[in-house]
Design a protein around this motif. Structure first.
Motif, mmCIF file in Angstrom:
data_model
loop_
_atom_site.group_PDB
_atom_site.id
_atom_site.type_symbol
_atom_site.label_atom_id
_atom_site.label_comp_id
_atom_site.label_asym_id
_atom_site.label_seq_id
_atom_site.Cartn_x
_atom_site.Cartn_y
_atom_site.Cartn_z
ATOM 1 N N ILE C 142 0.802 -1.214 -0.159
ATOM 2 C CA ILE C 142 0.052 0.143 -0.086
ATOM 3 C C ILE C 142 0.735 1.140 -0.077
ATOM 4 C CG2 ILE C 142 -1.544 1.196 1.317
ATOM 5 C CD1 ILE C 142 -3.130 -1.270 1.890
ATOM 6 N N ARG C 148 -2.252 6.487 4.756
ATOM 7 C CA ARG C 148 -3.307 5.644 4.386
ATOM 8 C C ARG C 148 -3.998 5.115 5.655
ATOM 9 N NH1 ARG C 148 -6.085 6.464 0.017
ATOM 10 N NH2 ARG C 148 -6.339 4.354 -0.598
ATOM 11 N N PHE C 156 -10.506 2.845 0.168
ATOM 12 C CA PHE C 156 -9.686 2.158 -0.501
ATOM 13 C C PHE C 156 -10.392 1.623 -1.910
ATOM 14 C CE2 PHE C 156 -7.718 2.932 3.514
ATOM 15 C CZ PHE C 156 -6.322 2.616 3.414
ATOM 16 N N MET C 160 -6.911 -2.736 -3.051
ATOM 17 C CA MET C 160 -6.210 -2.199 -1.882
ATOM 18 C C MET C 160 -6.829 -2.817 -0.634
ATOM 19 S SD MET C 160 -3.713 -0.461 -2.311
ATOM 20 C CE MET C 160 -2.838 -0.419 -4.144
ATOM 21 N N ARG C 161 -8.292 -2.802 -0.617
ATOM 22 C CA ARG C 161 -8.620 -3.206 0.368
ATOM 23 C C ARG C 161 -8.450 -4.652 1.007
ATOM 24 N NH1 ARG C 161 -15.017 -1.551 0.848
ATOM 25 N NH2 ARG C 161 -14.918 0.111 -0.503
ATOM 26 N N ARG C 163 -5.650 -5.908 0.067
ATOM 27 C CA ARG C 163 -4.385 -6.016 0.580
ATOM 28 C C ARG C 163 -4.417 -5.637 2.047
ATOM 29 N NH1 ARG C 163 -0.100 -5.059 -3.599
ATOM 30 N NH2 ARG C 163 -1.095 -5.290 -5.447
#
Lengths: 325, 320, 338
Positions: C142, C148, C156, C160-161, C163
């Motif tokens: 990330i 973040r 996100f 990304m979520r 992750r």
């Protein structure tokens, strides 16, 4: 965000104007206001002069404008029954109703949330079943019947608590009277507050229970469990926070109905509040009081709605973003 | 797709009325009804109340409103099992010597009639407006839904009280006996229509985009016919649940209005009126005058609500 | 192979329903070694996810583990008291769910959820836990993690979520991770990245993974071994190359035949006729028998146990050891010794 607030405020004003229109129509067209003010033997010329002086011969729109203008200045005319300004009558009785409603709301919210959370987490325990049964009865029993039952139990049989009136009140400032500061005032508050709050309490309890059970089924709770978080943290951190957001809305809106439902409780307990005044007005077709009370409740509801909507935005980060854009 | 069970096939083949009943008996709804004894008891109670109400003049031992059979000397007699009881009056008499049991049966009749008619009126108004709003859309929809929104901000009981007050103002001079029932029915009808309208509007908006509506339009059927003959049958389902749940609310509303003294007069009492009368004698120890009508009202509403809850759950596939 | 990290022995999971007891998992056994990725494939409803939930001890009533055992480092964990099992969850065994959009609590900042998890399982100070959280976020790729970390999940993207979810799962350095269809809900372009990330992180740490998916491509690329499940049973299990190249079970054959490959583009993909039975209507004998082309009498009466295929088949197909198949076709010929 600002655009959202302004839009909601404009909507609220629109609703208030519609409520005012209804109140005005009631005031103007249900029964002739002049007939209420004059005796049978008043000469016709006198009646006409009164009619003109009250502006009842002006175009309807002008009259509505004047009604709105007066309402903005808390001027709702004179009660037919009491021959006193409606605003004064309402203001005298407002503290009694507001204190009762506040206590009832507090009771409903605290007990309702606790019972709802318990029922959701210990779904199959006997106590949860008892709560469930009580809630069903609470929803089914009419408020006045609950009041009568409580009076019979605690006032007639046990004699612990008074069955009517506010007890001793303390004058506070110019016009506020409070029953919170004396023992008899507090004792007098118990039964009416429970009666008034019981329905909302069961509503909140059922809502919290349903909402929390829904939340407990979500993926993020499953994931929280899979991460080995403590049960406490899952239940009272993750689950409760997500449960309470919709509950805030409903509970907030219920506050308005509590004040309106006070009509019934005040009648049962002979509580000297605005509800009792309104009921007497309905019985005697005292339109100025009915119109003013309608506007007052409308105002309360609209304000509460507005505040709840705004509060919602501050609590839920998703909406905060939605409102910003 | 689950394949139909042999019973289902039989039901489908038999078709018609008997097929429908066979399917009903085989359905999940009936199964969930049979599996819940609470629901069965509730249904039995509601049925009993309806029968009692419908046949009150034949079941009741006395006519509590016939001055020829009511004597003041019989006033405030306690139930038979208490000292001073009279076997003619099983659960005692009220302050005017009326038999409580008979008065409750007649009160039930009035309560159920006002509640039932009120709910039906609410449903008719709500369905009509909901159908119009959903099908027409645009300005019609906007106006109807705005009104609904405004009304929804007020509790039903307040609206009923207001309407009642206004109606009294308009019918000034007419006797309470003739105006009370219509005024109450109208108050309840106008207080409860919003929920029906919202539900019907929602499903109408979905239905009107379906092909069968387009087809009916292509054939050139007039709009009212399409709405009533084609859309309405497809959106009416959930109304049944709301009707049941609202019946309980309507009965409570009527009882409350009567208790508050703006409903039915003591000469034509509903359960609420009886409770209101009895409430005055609470402190003198004549508990039975308020207790029996109160218990009847509570049990009736509880049973109706249980039935409504069950119906809602049984028809909601999400909860199964 | 060293001692397995996790062993599942004859696991049986049942759900009590109004229409009787459903057996969602029937006699399932397998081992996973340190650092190994076991792929679990099968149609929806085959019992893949339920197996994962059973391992992590999150079977909700009306479901229950009705038989068998689950061993972590040789110690039984399926019968532990709830509080002890909770300490294992997240610390020793973690789970990644299908949908990253719903796996994170929308009302808590990403950092709060990470720190909470770290602090539940370690005694790091809030500061140290926050540093660790930032480190984890950077490890899962990330960008600008220190910024973040204070974002809410809805800020996100899906990839990304997921992750973040992986970072959460790894936050207490578990020995074993159940990844339940971790890429199904993601865009195709992101799927490969996420799988590669899981593979890399687990490889670095020696974490064993049970990768539940119905994407054979993912399995072929990621898994060391693969188990094919059908109607709550393991039909075939073995080294991934063996099972993908030389499937033995008729169902596994059909499943592999349904993978599109570049070499075989001229041929039509094979289909398996019919569909998996509902759990209420599993036929006696082999669960696959009504759809099987090579069904014979024994299949309709006797439930096949997972066995090593007969010597002739093993030799012909050049199979590696540890390849088991639950099919009567590969039993040593009648009359012979097993």
């Amino acid at each position: 965000m600002l655009a959202f607030v302004i839009r909601r405020i404009l909507q609220s004003i629109a609703v208030m104007v519609s409520v005012a229109l209804i109140a005005f129509i009631m005031f103007r067209f249900v029964g002739d206001p002049v007939n209420q003010m004059v005796g049978v033997d008043t000469p016709q010329a006198e009646v006409e002069r009164l009619r003109a002086s009250l502006g009842l011969n002006d175009p309807t729109l002008v009259q509505f404008g004047r009604f709105l203008w007066n309402a903005l200045h808390f001027n709702f005319g004179v009660s037919y029954q009491f021959r006193l300004p409606v605003t004064q009558l309402l203001a005298e009785r407002a503290p009694a109703t507001l204190e009762l409603a506040f206590t009832a709301a507090l009771f409903a919210l605290l007990v309702g949330v606790v019972m709802g959370v318990y029922c959701a987490l210990r779904r199959d325990s006997w106590l949860a079943r008892v709560f469930q049964a009580v809630s069903l009865i609470g929803v089914s029993l009419p408020t006045f019947l609950i009041g009568i039952l409580l009076i019979y139990l605690f006032a007639v049989i046990l004699g612990w608590l008074p069955s009517n009136g506010r007890g001793e009140v303390v004058k506070f400032g110019n016009w506020w009277t409070t029953g919170f500061l004396t023992l008899s005032g507090l004792k007098a508050l118990v039964l009416p507050a429970i009666t008034l709050g019981l329905f909302q309490m069961t509503l909140i309890m059922r809502l919290v229970r349903a909402e929390m059970m829904e939340v407990m089924r979500t993926d993020y709770i499953k994931f929280a469990k899979a991460r080995g978080l403590r049960t406490r943290a899952i239940h009272f951190g993750h689950a409760l926070k997500n449960t309470l957001i919709p509950v805030i809305t409903i509970a907030g809106l219920q506050l308005g109905s509590i004040i309106a439902f006070a009509i019934i409780t005040e009648t049962v307990f002979n509580w000297p509040g605005m509800g009792l005044l309104f009921l007497k007005a309905v019985q005697n077709v005292d339109i100025p009081i009915m119109a003013a009370y309608l506007m007052l409740i409308g105002f309360l509801f609209v304000t509460i709605n507005l505040l709840v909507d705004l509060a919602y935005g501050f609590v839920d980060p998703r909406l905060r973003v939605a409102m910003r854009t | 797709m689950p394949s139909p069970t042999p019973e289902e096939v039989k039901g489908l083949v038999a078709g018609g009325q008997s097929g429908l009943i066979a399917r009903l008996l085989d359905s999940d709804i009936y199964a969930s009804f049979r599996s819940s004894w609470v629901t069965m008891i509730a249904a039995a109670i509601v049925l009993l109340c309806f029968i009692g109400a419908a046949f009150a003049p034949w079941i009741a031992p006395t006519d509590p409103f016939n001055p020829a059979t009511v004597f003041l000397s019989d006033a405030s007699i306690p139930p038979v099992w208490q000292q001073g009881g009279d076997p003619r009056f099983i659960i005692g008499t009220d302050d005017q010597g009326r038999d409580m049991y008979s008065a409750i049966l007649y009160g039930l009749r009035v309560s159920l009639m006002v509640g039932g008619l009120g709910v039906l009126l609410a449903a008719s108004i709500g369905i009509t407006l909901g159908l119009l709003a959903g099908y027409m859309g645009g300005r019609v929809d906007a106006i109807i839904m705005r009104v609904a929104d405004v009304q929804l901000t007020f509790p039903a009981i307040l609206i009923a009280l207001l309407i009642d007050g206004v109606a009294q103002g308009m019918f000034r001079g007419m006797s309470r006996e003739t105006t009370a029932i219509p005024v109450l029915v109208i108050s309840i009808g106008l207080s409860f229509w919003v929920q029906y309208a919202r539900t019907i509007r929602g499903s109408t908006m979905v239905e009107k985009n379906k092909d069968y509506v387009a087809a009916a339009r292509l054939v050139g059927l007039p709009t009212p016919i399409i709405m009533i003959r084609h859309v309405l049958p497809n959106v009416i389902g959930p109304v049944l649940v709301i009707l049941t749940i609202n019946l309980g609310l309507a009965i409570i509303t009527e009882a409350t209005l009567s208790f508050l003294g703006v409903g039915l007069p003591p000469t034509q009492p509903s359960l609420g009126t009886l409770i209101s009368i009895g409430n005055k004698y609470l402190f003198s120890g004549d508990w039975w005058i308020v207790a029996f009508p109160g218990a009847t009202l509570a049990i009736l509403v509880l049973a109706v609500n249980l039935l409504g809850d069950w119906l809602r759950d049984a028809l909601n596939p999400k909860l199964r | 192979m060293s001692e397995p990290v996790l062993s599942v022995r004859n696991l049986r999971v049942e759900f009590a329903t109004r229409r009787g007891i459903l057996r969602a998992i029937d006699d399932v056994s397998f081992d996973i070694a340190r650092g190994e990725v076991l792929g679990v494939v099968g149609e929806s409803g085959a019992g893949k996810s339920v197996t994962g939930s059973a391992i992590i001890g999150l079977i909700e009533p009306p479901g229950r583990i009705a038989g068998g055992e689950i061993l972590l480092h040789g110690k039984r964990i399926d019968n532990l008291p709830p509080e002890e099992m909770r300490r294992i969850r997240g610390r020793k065994i973690a789970m990644i769910f299908q949908d990253p959009l719903t796996s994170l609590n929308p009302l808590y900042r990403v950092g709060e959820q990470l720190i909470e998890t770290i602090r539940t399982h370690t005694d790091l100070s809030p500061r140290a836990a926050r540093d660790r959280a930032i480190e984890l976020l950077s490890e899962v790729g990330i960008p600008a993690p220190e910024k973040r970390i204070d974002g809410y999940p809805h800020e996100f993207s899906g990839g990304m979520r997921q992750r973040v979810v992986i970072a959460l799962a790894l936050s207490a350095e578990p020995d074993f991770i159940v990844a339940d269809e971790p890429t199904t809900a993601l865009d195709v372009s992101v799927q490969a990245q996420i799988i590669a990330l899981i593979k890399r992180l687990c490889h670095e740490r020696g974490t064993a993974v049970m990768l539940v998916t119905h994407d054979m491509g993912v399995i072929a690329e990621t898994a060391d071994r693969v188990a094919v499940m059908y109607a709550g049973r393991v039909a075939e299990i073995g080294p991934v190359r063996d099972v993908v190249k030389h499937p033995l079970h008729p169902y596994a054959k059909g499943l592999m035949g349904a993978i599109p490959t570049l070499e075989a583009e001229a041929e039509r993909l094979t289909q398996i006729p019919g569909s998996m039975p509902r759990l209420t209507r599993i036929p006696p004998g082999c669960a696959f028998n009504p759809r099987c082309e090579r069904v014979f009498d024994r299949c309709r009466v006797e439930k096949p146990e997972p066995i090593a295929p007969d010597a002739a088949t093993s030799a012909r197909e050049n199979l590696m050891p540890g390849h088991l198949v639950a099919c009567h076709l590969y039993a040593a010929k009648a009359g012979g010794t097993p």
